[in-house]
Design an enzyme around this catalytic site. Sequence first.
Site, short mmCIF file in Angstrom:
data_model
loop_
_atom_site.label_atom_id
_atom_site.label_comp_id
_atom_site.label_asym_id
_atom_site.label_seq_id
_atom_site.Cartn_x
_atom_site.Cartn_y
_atom_site.Cartn_z
N HIS A 48 0.81 -1.22 0.00
CA HIS A 48 0.00 0.00 0.00
C HIS A 48 0.85 1.27 0.00
CE1 HIS A 48 -3.85 -1.98 0.36
NE2 HIS A 48 -3.43 -2.69 1.39
N GLU A 157 -6.21 -12.01 6.91
CA GLU A 157 -7.03 -10.80 6.78
C GLU A 157 -8.30 -11.04 5.98
OE1 GLU A 157 -4.54 -7.80 5.05
OE2 GLU A 157 -3.52 -9.19 3.72
N ASP A 183 -8.83 -5.17 6.87
CA ASP A 183 -9.33 -6.09 5.85
C ASP A 183 -10.10 -7.24 6.48
OD1 ASP A 183 -8.46 -4.86 3.47
OD2 ASP A 183 -6.43 -5.57 3.81
#
Length: 260
Positions: A48, A157, A183
């Site tokens: 990310h 996740e 998540d």
Amino acid sequence: MSTFTNPLKSRLKETDPLFGLWLSLGSDAAAEALAHAGYDWLLIDMEHSPNDSGDVTSQLRAIAAAHLPSEPVVRVPSSEAWLVKRVLDAGARTLMFPNIESADEAARAVRLTQYPSAGALDGERGVAGAVRAAGYGMRRDYVQTANAQIATIVQIESARGLQEVEKIAATPGVDCLFVGPADLAASLGHLGDSKHADVQAAMARIVSAADKAGIAAGIFAMDVASAKQHRDAGFRFIALAADVMWMLRATRQALQEVRS
């Protein structure tokens, strides 16, 4: 040159909590500076954050230049063999793999970190001698010692990963289960609410699975209070938010105070 060793791999087997920090800025200067902050580990994020393999290499060098105990961890964006190989060749000793949902996926992640050898004939890592990890060819025992020193962290996740968590935890070569709380909450139907009872129960199950397998459980904490709660709940590998978060919090607070 000295033998290739990974102090974080052995520390993951201990009971003391290890506190780290997410590096999201893509800055080698920030990485070097934060190596002086005293964290046990610093995670260079490729999933990310705007980091490619060259950026990762620069930040690994920067952290090493501080000559301090903070150990770098690299989160790869996926289980792509070519990318994992580049990150390992750059000198990463601990890798985090996102969204692992089965024991087969966990086993593949481990194989990607391993050279084919007598103890790991199914290892998928390609061999190259003149790379940074091997001291550009000067650390001659690197290929023989690397398999035992690379640490593999897998993220749980999703609801699917949660259902398989006990099998994932028992996968040989997995050193830590790491919860992606945002998540995981979304996958369980509670987007933006990681405090929901269902999510908290899921986290407890992940800690239990890790404990049973004799490995560490880790998690990302948004603040100090959350980090302490996670520590008390049995998590031993805890990220204390991210560089960009602390930068904004501190600078905003200073501005508010000076204007008051």
